[in-house]
Design a protein around this motif. Structure first.
Motif, PDB file in Angstrom:
ATOM      1  N   ARG A 136      58.432 -47.585  28.008  1.00 30.18           N
ATOM      2  CA  ARG A 136      57.921 -46.254  27.604  1.00 30.18           C
ATOM      3  C   ARG A 136      57.990 -45.347  28.996  1.00 30.18           C
ATOM      4  O   ARG A 136      58.318 -44.053  28.787  1.00 30.18           O
ATOM      5  N   HIS A 137      57.616 -45.966  30.240  1.00 31.92           N
ATOM      6  CA  HIS A 137      57.527 -45.037  31.121  1.00 31.92           C
ATOM      7  C   HIS A 137      58.870 -44.527  31.859  1.00 31.92           C
ATOM      8  O   HIS A 137      59.209 -43.741  32.592  1.00 31.92           O
ATOM      9  N   HIS A 138      59.957 -45.410  31.461  1.00 35.23           N
ATOM     10  CA  HIS A 138      61.261 -44.926  31.835  1.00 35.23           C
ATOM     11  C   HIS A 138      61.825 -43.775  31.353  1.00 35.23           C
ATOM     12  O   HIS A 138      63.069 -43.062  31.764  1.00 35.23           O
ATOM     13  N   LEU A 139      61.053 -43.014  30.269  1.00 37.14           N
ATOM     14  CA  LEU A 139      61.470 -41.720  29.754  1.00 37.14           C
ATOM     15  C   LEU A 139      60.514 -40.750  30.150  1.00 37.14           C
ATOM     16  O   LEU A 139      60.757 -39.713  29.679  1.00 37.14           O
ATOM     17  N   SER A 161      58.242 -36.318  28.409  1.00 36.09           N
ATOM     18  CA  SER A 161      59.156 -36.890  28.249  1.00 36.09           C
ATOM     19  C   SER A 161      60.497 -36.696  27.698  1.00 36.09           C
ATOM     20  O   SER A 161      60.626 -35.680  27.336  1.00 36.09           O
ATOM     21  N   GLN A 162      61.455 -37.660  28.203  1.00 30.78           N
ATOM     22  CA  GLN A 162      63.042 -37.309  27.771  1.00 30.78           C
ATOM     23  C   GLN A 162      63.001 -37.256  26.200  1.00 30.78           C
ATOM     24  O   GLN A 162      62.384 -37.887  25.282  1.00 30.78           O
ATOM     25  N   GLN A 163      63.817 -36.376  25.835  1.00 32.39           N
ATOM     26  CA  GLN A 163      64.230 -36.176  24.363  1.00 32.39           C
ATOM     27  C   GLN A 163      64.689 -37.383  23.466  1.00 32.39           C
ATOM     28  O   GLN A 163      64.213 -37.679  22.417  1.00 32.39           O
ATOM     29  N   LEU A 164      65.081 -38.685  24.076  1.00 32.97           N
ATOM     30  CA  LEU A 164      65.330 -39.545  23.601  1.00 32.97           C
ATOM     31  C   LEU A 164      64.176 -40.266  22.812  1.00 32.97           C
ATOM     32  O   LEU A 164      64.333 -41.107  21.969  1.00 32.97           O
ATOM     33  N   LEU A 165      62.986 -40.063  23.425  1.00 37.42           N
ATOM     34  CA  LEU A 165      61.725 -40.580  22.830  1.00 37.42           C
ATOM     35  C   LEU A 165      61.355 -40.162  21.419  1.00 37.42           C
ATOM     36  O   LEU A 165      61.125 -40.951  20.628  1.00 37.42           O
ATOM     37  N   ASN A 166      61.901 -39.069  20.899  1.00 43.60           N
ATOM     38  CA  ASN A 166      61.900 -38.600  19.509  1.00 43.60           C
ATOM     39  C   ASN A 166      62.694 -39.375  18.456  1.00 43.60           C
ATOM     40  O   ASN A 166      62.518 -39.231  17.471  1.00 43.60           O
ATOM     41  N   TYR A 167      63.559 -40.312  19.030  1.00 44.96           N
ATOM     42  CA  TYR A 167      64.650 -40.962  18.204  1.00 44.96           C
ATOM     43  C   TYR A 167      64.167 -42.497  18.401  1.00 44.96           C
ATOM     44  O   TYR A 167      64.839 -43.441  17.626  1.00 44.96           O
ATOM     45  N   CYS A 168      63.224 -42.785  19.085  1.00 43.66           N
ATOM     46  CA  CYS A 168      62.524 -44.205  19.398  1.00 43.66           C
ATOM     47  C   CYS A 168      61.506 -44.661  18.514  1.00 43.66           C
ATOM     48  O   CYS A 168      60.797 -43.817  17.897  1.00 43.66           O
ATOM     49  N   TYR A 169      61.518 -46.015  17.996  1.00 45.14           N
ATOM     50  CA  TYR A 169      60.427 -46.505  17.281  1.00 45.14           C
ATOM     51  C   TYR A 169      59.404 -47.051  18.387  1.00 45.14           C
ATOM     52  O   TYR A 169      60.010 -47.494  19.199  1.00 45.14           O
ATOM     53  N   GLY A 170      58.133 -46.861  18.191  1.00 48.98           N
ATOM     54  CA  GLY A 170      57.306 -47.398  19.090  1.00 48.98           C
ATOM     55  C   GLY A 170      55.726 -47.183  18.336  1.00 48.98           C
ATOM     56  O   GLY A 170      55.575 -46.773  17.416  1.00 48.98           O
ATOM     57  N   HIS A 171      55.002 -48.014  19.233  1.00 49.00           N
ATOM     58  CA  HIS A 171      53.412 -47.817  18.721  1.00 49.00           C
ATOM     59  C   HIS A 171      52.549 -47.537  19.908  1.00 49.00           C
ATOM     60  O   HIS A 171      52.872 -47.853  20.922  1.00 49.00           O
ATOM     61  N   ALA A 429      55.756 -26.057  25.578  1.00 47.21           N
ATOM     62  CA  ALA A 429      56.562 -27.274  25.962  1.00 47.21           C
ATOM     63  C   ALA A 429      57.059 -27.741  24.538  1.00 47.21           C
ATOM     64  O   ALA A 429      56.614 -27.626  23.619  1.00 47.21           O
ATOM     65  N   THR A 430      58.375 -28.606  24.653  1.00 48.35           N
ATOM     66  CA  THR A 430      58.931 -29.308  23.755  1.00 48.35           C
ATOM     67  C   THR A 430      58.233 -30.453  23.037  1.00 48.35           C
ATOM     68  O   THR A 430      57.654 -31.174  23.851  1.00 48.35           O
ATOM     69  N   PHE A 431      58.099 -30.587  21.774  1.00 48.76           N
ATOM     70  CA  PHE A 431      57.660 -31.463  20.980  1.00 48.76           C
ATOM     71  C   PHE A 431      58.201 -32.983  21.194  1.00 48.76           C
ATOM     72  O   PHE A 431      59.567 -33.058  21.235  1.00 48.76           O
ATOM     73  N   ARG A 432      57.591 -33.979  21.812  1.00 51.38           N
ATOM     74  CA  ARG A 432      57.715 -35.335  22.141  1.00 51.38           C
ATOM     75  C   ARG A 432      56.869 -36.385  21.692  1.00 51.38           C
ATOM     76  O   ARG A 432      55.770 -36.334  21.914  1.00 51.38           O
ATOM     77  N   LYS A 433      57.513 -37.320  20.691  1.00 54.57           N
ATOM     78  CA  LYS A 433      56.938 -38.012  19.945  1.00 54.57           C
ATOM     79  C   LYS A 433      57.603 -39.335  19.486  1.00 54.57           C
ATOM     80  O   LYS A 433      58.460 -38.912  18.831  1.00 54.57           O
ATOM     81  N   GLU A 434      57.333 -40.646  19.702  1.00 51.80           N
ATOM     82  CA  GLU A 434      57.951 -41.821  19.115  1.00 51.80           C
ATOM     83  C   GLU A 434      57.809 -41.594  17.607  1.00 51.80           C
ATOM     84  O   GLU A 434      56.757 -41.285  17.235  1.00 51.80           O
ATOM     85  N   ILE A 435      58.717 -42.361  16.732  1.00 53.00           N
ATOM     86  CA  ILE A 435      58.398 -42.695  15.378  1.00 53.00           C
ATOM     87  C   ILE A 435      57.626 -43.698  15.374  1.00 53.00           C
ATOM     88  O   ILE A 435      58.127 -44.896  16.145  1.00 53.00           O
ATOM     89  N   GLY A 436      56.661 -43.633  14.588  1.00 56.36           N
ATOM     90  CA  GLY A 436      55.572 -44.778  14.600  1.00 56.36           C
ATOM     91  C   GLY A 436      56.256 -46.013  13.843  1.00 56.36           C
ATOM     92  O   GLY A 436      56.673 -46.067  12.851  1.00 56.36           O
TER      93      GLY A 436
END
Length: 450
Positions: A136-139, A161-171, A429-436
């Motif tokens: 996570r911290h890499h983004l 966070s980088q935009q790539l976060l929005n396309y990642c799965y995470g918890h 600011a732009t929305f940044r959140k991983e897919i749950g």
């Protein structure tokens, strides 16, 4: 008289020697450039030879097979071509879904989505999703200027966070993120109430031993392949139906809070994207306004502040002071010094076309358009009847001016952090959140943020 005559002859000899030395230096420079170009060509040629060799028949006897079956099927290993029965038993279809534009009518501003191509029964796999583990911290994006300066405690160094976060799965309780690289799966939109697919670990392809590793152990693996999720239909899906995944309660809450707090940035009513300026009718025939015309235009008639002009120019390697196509004009700004108390040199060259110069960003530089005038230059396809003079700031000490620049070589780009996808901090600011990723799919050993 004799002494003056001898001195004159000596001076003439020295001048002739200096001229010869300069010619030799020029010849040495040209030879060095030629050898460098030859070396680069040989490298390119070897690479090209390898690719050509792999694509062509190895013997005349194979030519007929290539003609009948095609280059791809004839050049791949024998076991790479399998029967349909084998593929049905061992493979996963990756074209059940396809991206589309404007289909997400139930999701404002979603723009693109994924739709089903053929009927998919409940419980069947819509698509497999091999994933790459990321920490996570890499983004995270941090303010380097504040980070290295002496600021008061509590300075918000973290920007976003980088935009790539929005396309990642995470918890939320794990530092591990999983980026899916299967075709089209990143087009699947979130819907909290109309979800028709869900995630599960693949029982056929996922390597179970990876689920027993800690995030640190997983990142140390030399190969990250082996983690495979599947997107499974929760009901029967019909062709043309959009695919929705519930990204989770945490995601939905974050999105609702974001919408309530977000405010349009000041001046956004004047926003025009660079894409609009570059693709409007007859964009390549529309003259570019110079910086002086921009300064004289009435408010509202100038280019929007969020765009900048970028020029594609030929490559001028080496010392500009010795380059045969470059002229040293003068110290810029009539000898004025820059912030570091150094005089700024101004160089000038006539623009010329280079093969494939438009196919790479290496030749693209932020520029100022100084003047526009009638002229003619062959720009790979057709003559340009109106050309430009542009200035590029190489660094704090050099300004490079190109004359005879064609319209095609000048494009608009969005200035850094001005699009709705790159704002880093503040109410806009732009929305940044991983897919749950559902808790039941996250191994306990991955829960390192609890």
């Amino acid at each position: 008289e004799g002494m003056r005559k001898d001195r004159k002859e000596q001076m003439e000899k020295e001048e002739a020697k200096n001229d010869t030395d300069e010619e030799n230096d020029d010849e040495d420079d040209e030879l060095e450039d030629t050898l460098k170009e030859d070396e680069e060509f040989e490298t390119w040629l070897e690479d090209t030879k390898t690719r050509l060799k792999n694509a062509l028949p190895s013997s005349w006897e194979d030519v007929q097979s290539y003609l009948e079956h095609g280059t791809a099927s004839s050049s791949v290993p024998q076991n790479a071509v399998q029967s349909l029965d084998y593929l049905k038993e061992n493979g996963i279809c990756l074209d059940h879904i396809q991206p589309t534009v404007g289909v997400s009518t139930n999701i404002p501003r979603a723009h693109k989505g994924a739709v089903v191509v053929r009927e998919i029964p409940k419980g069947e796999t819509v698509s497999a999703a091999p994933v790459v583990p990321i920490r996570r911290h890499h983004l995270e994006i941090w303010d380097a200027k504040h980070y290295h300066s002496k600021q008061k405690a509590g300075t918000p160094w973290f920007l976003n966070s980088q935009q790539l976060l929005n396309y990642c799965y995470g918890h939320a309780n794990s530092s591990l993120l999983l980026f899916p690289y299967s075709p089209v799966v990143n087009y699947i939109n979130h819907h909290p109430t109309q979800a028709n697919v869900e995630l599960q670990w693949s029982s056929r392809y996922n390597k179970e031993e990876l689920l027993r590793m800690t995030p640190d152990e997983l990142m140390l693996k030399s190969s990250s392949s082996g983690l495979v999720l599947e997107i499974v239909a929760t009901r029967d899906l019909q062709p043309g139906e959009e695919v929705f995944l519930n990204y989770g309660n945490d995601y939905e809450t974050s999105w609702q809070n974001f919408q309530r707090q977000w405010k349009a940035p000041e001046g956004s009513e004047h926003y025009v994207s660079s894409i609009q300026l570059n693709t409007k009718d007859n964009a390549w025939l529309t003259p570019i306004r110079t910086v002086y015309e921009e300064a004289e235009e009435a408010s509202g008639s100038t280019y929007p502040p969020n765009v900048m002009t970028v020029c594609t120019v030929p490559n001028l390697d080496g010392d500009l002071n010795k380059h045969p196509k470059v002229t040293v004009v003068t110290n810029d700004n009539k000898g004025k010094k820059n912030d570091n108390n150094k005089k700024k040199k101004r160089y000038q060259a006539k623009w010329f076309y280079e093969t494939n110069m438009y196919s790479t960003l290496d030749r693209a530089h932020v520029c100022q358009v100084l003047s526009r005038y009638g002229g003619s230059v062959l720009d790979s396809v057709q003559p340009e009847l109106e050309v430009y003079t542009v200035a590029i700031e190489n660094d704090e000490t050099q300004t490079m001016v190109f004359t005879n620049v064609p319209r095609r070589a000048i494009q608009f780009y969005d200035a850094p952090y001005t699009t709705d996808a790159t704002a880093l901090r503040g109410t806009n600011a732009t929305f940044r959140k991983e897919i749950g990723l559902p808790t039941n799919l996250v191994p306990e050993v991955w829960m390192d943020l609890v």
